[in-house]
Design a protein around this motif. Sequence first.
Motif: not given
Length: 121
Positions: A56-59, A84-87, A101-106
């Motif tokens: 997860q990227l917390f922007i 950035l938090w890792e799996k 924040a914009i949160v991108i998960q991939s």
Amino acid sequence: MKIYKFGKKHGKKVEKYQSNLATYVKMIQTNQAATIGYMYIDGEGTVGYHEAPIPQLFIVVEGEGWVTGEDQKRISIKRGEAALWEKGEWHTSGSETGMAAIVIQSEELNPETFMERKKHA
């Protein structure tokens, strides 16, 4: 947890398309599916301690607050920075005054390709 900076000074001037006074900061490029969301944390708000199901990227795009990793040590974060938090990494976030924040998960997030890592104690 890793913290990145994406302030205006980290971007490149947009010179195509007769652009004027515009800067673009590339943050992420994925080849796998990604979800993108916008999170509001009100003043005195928190997102509870939980495990990241995928990276997860917390922007942070507005306000300021704090984030933690598994050690639960609060690290200040503000507009122009990202965490950035890792799996599998346990984490939480919150704000005394409010933050968005914009949160991108991939499964595939590599912000270090484009963004500078923030140095913190």
